[in-house]
Design a protein around this motif. Structure first.
Motif, PDB file in Angstrom:
ATOM      1  N   ILE A 165       0.867  -1.191   0.000  1.00  0.00           N
ATOM      2  CA  ILE A 165       0.000   0.000   0.000  1.00  0.00           C
ATOM      3  C   ILE A 165       0.899   1.235   0.000  1.00  0.00           C
ATOM      4  CG2 ILE A 165      -1.811   1.246   1.247  1.00  0.00           C
ATOM      5  CD1 ILE A 165      -2.646  -1.475   2.469  1.00  0.00           C
ATOM      6  N   PRO A 167       1.734   5.608  -0.840  1.00  0.00           N
ATOM      7  CA  PRO A 167       1.176   6.963  -0.727  1.00  0.00           C
ATOM      8  C   PRO A 167       1.361   7.783  -2.009  1.00  0.00           C
ATOM      9  CG  PRO A 167       3.350   6.965   0.192  1.00  0.00           C
ATOM     10  CD  PRO A 167       3.156   5.597  -0.411  1.00  0.00           C
ATOM     11  N   LYS A 192      -1.833  -1.536  -3.985  1.00  0.00           N
ATOM     12  CA  LYS A 192      -2.825  -0.447  -4.053  1.00  0.00           C
ATOM     13  C   LYS A 192      -2.101   0.893  -3.940  1.00  0.00           C
ATOM     14  CE  LYS A 192      -5.263   2.093  -1.307  1.00  0.00           C
ATOM     15  NZ  LYS A 192      -5.308   3.317  -2.100  1.00  0.00           N
ATOM     16  N   SER A 230      -8.316  -1.891   3.172  1.00  0.00           N
ATOM     17  CA  SER A 230      -8.587  -2.556   4.451  1.00  0.00           C
ATOM     18  C   SER A 230      -8.660  -4.075   4.278  1.00  0.00           C
ATOM     19  CB  SER A 230      -9.825  -1.986   5.134  1.00  0.00           C
ATOM     20  OG  SER A 230     -10.898  -2.056   4.276  1.00  0.00           O
ATOM     21  N   PHE A 243       3.543  -1.061   4.097  1.00  0.00           N
ATOM     22  CA  PHE A 243       2.790   0.186   3.954  1.00  0.00           C
ATOM     23  C   PHE A 243       3.717   1.375   4.128  1.00  0.00           C
ATOM     24  CE2 PHE A 243       0.867   3.672   6.438  1.00  0.00           C
ATOM     25  CZ  PHE A 243      -0.131   4.099   5.578  1.00  0.00           C
ATOM     26  N   THR A 244       3.553   2.396   3.298  1.00  0.00           N
ATOM     27  CA  THR A 244       4.175   3.700   3.543  1.00  0.00           C
ATOM     28  C   THR A 244       3.084   4.742   3.555  1.00  0.00           C
ATOM     29  OG1 THR A 244       6.261   3.074   2.520  1.00  0.00           O
ATOM     30  CG2 THR A 244       5.813   5.424   2.675  1.00  0.00           C
ATOM     31  N   SER A 246       0.929   7.738   6.454  1.00  0.00           N
ATOM     32  CA  SER A 246       0.848   8.463   7.724  1.00  0.00           C
ATOM     33  C   SER A 246       0.927   7.501   8.908  1.00  0.00           C
ATOM     34  CB  SER A 246      -0.459   9.248   7.783  1.00  0.00           C
ATOM     35  OG  SER A 246      -1.550   8.358   7.733  1.00  0.00           O
ATOM     36  N   GLY A 269       5.881   8.501   9.331  1.00  0.00           N
ATOM     37  CA  GLY A 269       6.298   9.907   9.273  1.00  0.00           C
ATOM     38  C   GLY A 269       7.628  10.169   9.968  1.00  0.00           C
TER      39      GLY A 269
END
Ligand code: NDP
Length: 507
Positions: A165, A167, A192, A230, A243-244, A246, A269
Motif C-alpha cells: 500500500i 502513498p 494499491k 482494508s 505500507f508507507t 501516515s 512519518g
C-alpha cells in the motif's frame, strides 16, 4: 513575495486525453464490475490527468485470490533466483525506456517538478537492478557442528502473498522500494497505490507484462484505502503487509493485521532534525538545510523540517537559509527550471497554513514566507518557502509532521542539549549532524534515536543502504539487505545423518 524566484506557467503541452487506468488482476486488465471510475486533476494545472477504475472489496478479493493461487502454484515462488533476476532486469530496462512517459504523468498527478520525476523514475530502475542481484545471492545458513550424526540447515523462503500500500508523495519510487524486493524473494503481491496518484503503478503493470512476469504474480487494485486497502490488511490469504504513509493509518493497519498475525512493515512519518555546530562547514550546511526542507515541497517523510542550531550561529544560519530560499525556483512543475512544485490538495495546503498560523500565535516569528503562493498562469495551489525562527520544543510545528515547505529553527548550547532536543520526538526516522569534529559527529550518531543519521550531508540514499524508522516512524526496514529480508520466511531443518539407532523407547 516579489523577492522569491517564481516560475510562471510554461508553454509545455498538456495532455488532451486523460490516462485510463484499470485494475490488473490475474494477468487481466479489468474495469470495476459496475464501471465506476474516479478522476484526478493536476494540482498545478487543473488538467484532467487520469481516469481510474474505482475498486471495491470484491476487486481486492479477486486480486488476493489471484496472488494466492500464483504463489501456491510455484510459477514464481519456486523458480530459480536466476530466472526471477532476468525478469527484474528486463523491467529495469523497460522503466528506462519509458522515463519520459512515466515522469510526465507522475508530475501531473503529484505536482512535483518534471526534472525530479525523471530522476525518480530512472533512479527506480536501479532499485530493480539491485533487487535482481539479491534474487541470485540470497542464502541461508548451515550448521556442521552439531555432532557427527546431525546437520542443521536454515532455509530462507518467500514469505508468501504481500499487500503493498503506497502513498501519493513518491508514487513510483516508493513502489520500487518494495515491489522488486518482494519479487526477488519469490513473493506474489497485491498493490494499491494512493487514489490520487495511481497511473505510474498502472504503467508499471504494463511493463511487467512486457517483461514476461507470469499472470497473478503482481496484481493492482485502484481505489480508496477504506474500500480496497482494508481487505488487503485483514484477508486470511495475505501473509504480509508493507505500507508507507501516515502514522495514523500505519497504526490502523497494524491493528487490523494483528487479527491474523500477519507480518507488517511500516514506513511512516518523521520530524527530522539537522543539528548544526559552530565548527560546521556553514555554506554546505545552509545549502543542505534548504534542500532538505523544500525537496518535494516538504511533502516527504525525510523532510528536514526542523534544524537545531548552536545559538552562536543561529542568526547567521537563518539569514543564509532565507537568502538561499529566495533563489529556489518555485512554480510550474513542467518547466525544467522549477525546483519546487505544487501542494497535493487544497485541504493539505490549508493544513500547512494552519500549522504556520498556530506557531505564530504561540510566539514564533516568520523570517520568510508564511502563506499560500499564487503562480502566474497557474493559480494558488502552492505554498511560499517559509522559515520560522523562535520555535520552541513544545510547539506543534516543532513536533508534528507539517508535510510542507516550512522550516522550524530551534537552538541549543551543548551537545547534550542538542541530543535531548533531537530525541524529544515521537518520531525517529532520520537525523543529521554538521560538524568538522569527528568526535562530535560520532557521539551524536550513536545517541540519536533515528533509523538513519546523516553526517555532513542530507538525504543521500543508495539501494544498498537500508532505510526505516525507530519509535513511531515505523517498523521493519526497506531496501538494502535488511529490507529484502523482510520478505523472507526462515525455516530450520534438523537432519539426522546415518542410522544411529539411538531410540527414545528402550527395549
Ligand atoms: P495515508 O496514510 O492516509 O494514505 C497512504 C495510503 O494508505 C493510501 O494508499 C491510502 O489510500 C491507504 N489507506 C488509507 N486508509 C487505509 C486503511 N484503513 N487500510 C489500508 N490502506 C489505507 O496518507 P494520506 O495520503 O492521506 O496523507 C495524510 C498525511 O500522511 C500527510 O499529510 C502526511 O502527513 C502523511 N504522509 C506521510 C507519508 C510518508 O512518506 N511518511 C506519505 C504520505 C502521507 P487512499 O488515500 O487512496 O484512500
Amino acid at each position: 513575495m516579489t523577492e522569491l524566484t517564481i516560475i510562471s506557467a510554461s508553454s509545455a503541452a498538456l495532455p488532451r486525453e486523460p490516462f485510463l487506468g484499470r485494475h490488473f488482476i490475474g494477468g487481466e486488465w479489468r474495469d470495476s464490475p459496475a464501471g465506476e471510475t474516479y478522476d484526478r486533476l493536476s494540482p498545478a494545472h487543473g488538467v484532467h490527468v487520469s481516469r481510474s477504475a474505482l475498486g471495491a472489496a470484491s476487486d481486492a478479493e479477486a486480486a488476493i485470490v489471484a496472488a494466492r493461487k500464483a504463489f501456491d502454484s510455484g510459477v514464481w515462488s519456486r523458480i530459480p533466483g536466476k530466472a526471477r533476476a532476468l525478469v527484474l532486469l528486463r523491467v529495469a530496462d523497460l522503466i528506462e525506456e519509458n522515463v519520459e512517459r512515466m515522469a510526465l504523468i507522475e508530475t501531473l498527478e503529484t505536482g512535483k517538478p518534471i526534472t525530479q520525476s525523471r530522476n525518480e523514475v530512472s533512479g527506480a530502475a536501479d532499485l530493480w537492478r539491485y533487487a535482481a542481484a539479491l534474487a541470485r545471492t540470497v542464502h541461508g545458513d548451515s550448521h556442521n557442528t552439531l555432532g557427527d550424526d546431525m546437520l542443521g540447515i536454515v532455509l530462507k523462503e518467500p514469505i508468501g502473498v504481500v499487500s503493498i500500500i503506497t502513498p501519493w508523495n513518491f508514487p513510483f519510487w516508493i513502489l520500487s522500494q518494495k515491489l522488486p524486493f518482494a519479487l526477488a524473494a519469490g513473493c506474489t503481491t497485491v498493490v494499491k497505490p494512493s487514489e490520487m496518484t495511481p497511473s505510474t503503478t498502472v504503467m508499471l503493470g504494463e511493463l511487467l507484462v512486457e517483461a514476461g512476469l507470469p499472470a497473478g504474480v503482481v496484481n493492482i487494485v485502484l481505489g480508496y484505502g477504506g474500500d480496497v486497502g482494508s481487505l488487503m490488511t485483514t484477508h486470511d490469504a495475505v501473509d504480509m503487509v508493507t505500507f508507507t504513509g501516515s502514522t495514523l493509518v500505519g497504526k490502523t493497519i497494524s491493528a487490523a493485521a494483528s487479527k491474523t498475525l500477519k507480518k507488517v512493515a511500516l514506513e511512516l512519518g518523521g520530524k527530522n532534525p539537522q543539528v548544526i555546530f559552530p565548527d560546521a562547514d556553514i555554506e554546505s550546511a545552509a545549502d543542505a538545510v534548504t534542500f532538505g526542507i523544500y525537496f518535494n515541497t516538504g511533502q516527504c517523510c525525510n523532510s528536514g523540517s526542523r534544524i537545531i542550531v548552536h545559538e552562536d550561529i543561529a542568526d547567521e544560519i537563518t539569514e543564509r537559509v532565507v537568502a538561499l530560499s529566495k533563489k529556489v525556483a518555485f512554480g510550474d512543475p513542467l518547466d525544467p527550471k522549477t525546483q519546487v512544485g505544487a501542494i497535493i490538495t487544497t485541504q493539505h495546503q490549508g493544513k500547512i497554513d494552519d500549522y504556520v498560523r498556530a506557531a505564530v500565535a504561540a510566539g514564533a516569528e516568520i523570517a520568510l514566507g508564511g502563506g499560500p503562493l499564487v503562480v502566474p498562469g497557474l493559480g494558488g495551489q502552492f505554498y511560499q518557502p517559509t522559515v520560522l525562527r523562535g520555535v520552541t520544543p513544545e510547539m506543534a510545528i516543532a513536533r508534528e509532521e507539517v508535510f510542507g515547505p516550512v522550516l522550524s529553527v530551534l537552538t541549543f548550547r551543548t551537545l547534550d542539549e542538542a541530543i535531548a532536543l533531537t530525541n524529544d520526538a515521537t518520531y525517529g526516522l532520520s537525523a543529521g549532524i554538521w560538524s568538522e569534529n569527528v568526535h562530535t559527529c560520532l557521539e551524536f550518531c550513536r545517541r540519536a534515536q533515528a533509523g538513519t543519521v546523516w553526517t555532513n550531508t542530507w538525504m543521500d540514499g543508495f539501494p544498498e543502504l537500508t532505510f526505516g524508522g525507530m519509535k513511531q516512524s515505523g517498523a521493519g526496514r526497506e531496501i538494502g539487505k535488511y529490507g529484502f529480508e523482510e520478505f523472507l520466511e526462515i525455516k530450520t531443518l534438523a537432519m539426522r545423518v546415518g542410522r544411529t539407532r539411538d531410540n527414545w523407547v528402550r527395549d
